[in-house]
Motif scaffolding. Structure first.
Motif: not given
Length: 355
Positions: A32-46
């Motif tokens: 949907s937003l091809p120019d966006a930088r997409v990051s994700i926060m997950v629990r360590k060490p996933f």
């Protein structure tokens, strides 16, 4: 609201299976937003599970600091500062817990999307600029992935492809190859991975029956087994291995999650109970046989010719309880015999190439 968001943080602080089932949502945001930088926060060490995902700019791992009060405060402050410095335009928290809501606020994004908190979380909803209160599951979507896709759909993000997918890095493939070489498993042979364990004991099947399944795999199909699992499950895996060293190998506790994914991706078939490993296997394209008892697989998995669900025949299945009367012991799984499991295995093996 989100069309001009160029720096997005998705927050998924659930278990490993939740992270796997979030991959279609990551993909939907990028589509949907091809120019966006997409990051994700997950629990360590996933985070190592997502390291090779081409749709992600960065993986942020969250952990609970330990030590003195001063140390804990200092670590949380440093983490909050790192979030602020990333200058996110949009944060999307996929769960209802306190930590995700707080991190969303601390990140300082001008648009903060979340789900409503519980009745005792009076402050929770104030952490967000938009609360998704009545998200509807898409009945045509993968059932597990729909849990998070329905949230982003409410802010105009959608995808036609709801199948969870994982990607494996070259380093993880190399490490998996080394482990298989040490086991004496050649790359063109058929072998299976088995993880008999779950975070919740009421989901587990009798270890002795798993031993019989491993023996039958070898005797009837000449297919060796690789036991996988966490470091905490390594000792229990050794107990399963005992007396089966000729055709069984224990790699539990010897891999990172990324390396585990690489290992599963190389196997012909994965067998297990209701845990994260079958989600990982399915997202890698590895066929699965998964044992379910009290939990309803229809809410999380897809069953087809290459992904078999084995359930006890008792009328109370699935009950949705944590064992019979919430005792932690599931009598339905106790009565499940190995023949039903072996039939599902045979059905899959007969349609797979022999390599």
């Amino acid at each position: 609201m989100i069309a001009d968001c160029k720096n997005i943080l998705l927050i998924q602080l659930g278990d490993i299976g939740d992270v796997v089932l979030t991959t279609p949502t990551i993909r939907a945001i990028k589509e949907s937003l091809p120019d966006a930088r997409v990051s994700i926060m997950v629990r360590k060490p996933f985070g190592s599970l997502l390291q090779a995902d081409p749709n992600l700019h960065e993986i942020v791992e969250s952990s609970r600091p330990r030590g003195t009060t001063f140390h804990v405060i200092r670590e949380y402050a440093a983490f909050a500062l790192s979030l602020r410095r990333a200058h996110y335009d949009l944060t999307i928290d996929l769960r209802t817990g306190d930590r995700g809501a707080i991190f969303s606020l601390l990140a300082g994004a001008r648009v903060r999307v979340g789900r409503p908190g519980g009745s005792n979380q009076f402050w929770h909803d104030h952490m967000f600029t938009k609360i998704i209160r009545h998200a509807k599951l898409d009945p045509s979507a993968h059932p597990g992935a729909a849990q998070s896709l329905c949230v982003v759909h409410e802010i105009g993000i959608a995808t036609q492809d709801s199948i969870p997918r994982l990607f494996v890095s070259g380093n993880d493939v190399s490490r998996a190859s080394d482990l298989l070489t040490e086991c004496g498993l050649i790359s063109n042979s058929r072998w299976v991975t088995i993880n008999p364990f779950s975070r919740w004991k009421y989901k587990e099947w009798d270890i002795a029956k798993w031993g019989k399944v491993i023996d039958r795999l070898w005797e009837a199909h000449r297919v060796p087994t690789v036991l996988i699992g966490s470091r905490d499950e390594a000792a229990a895996s050794e107990a399963v291995l005992k007396g089966r060293e000729e055709h069984t190998y224990n790699l539990a506790g010897k891999t990172t999650l990324g390396e585990l994914a690489a290992l599963i991706s190389r196997s012909s078939l994965h067998l297990g109970v209701d845990s994260a490993a079958p989600h990982i296997a399915a997202a890698l394209g590895t066929p699965t046989v998964t044992i379910h008892g009290p939990t309803d697989w229809r809410a999380w998995r897809v069953a087809d010719d290459l992904h078999k669900i084995v359930e006890p025949s008792m009328e109370c299945v699935p009950c949705g309880r944590m064992g019979c009367d919430d005792s932690g012991i599931s009598l339905c799984l106790g009565q499940l015999g190995i023949e039903t499991v072996m039939q599902a295995v045979a059905d899959i093996l007969q349609v797979l190439p022999t390599k």
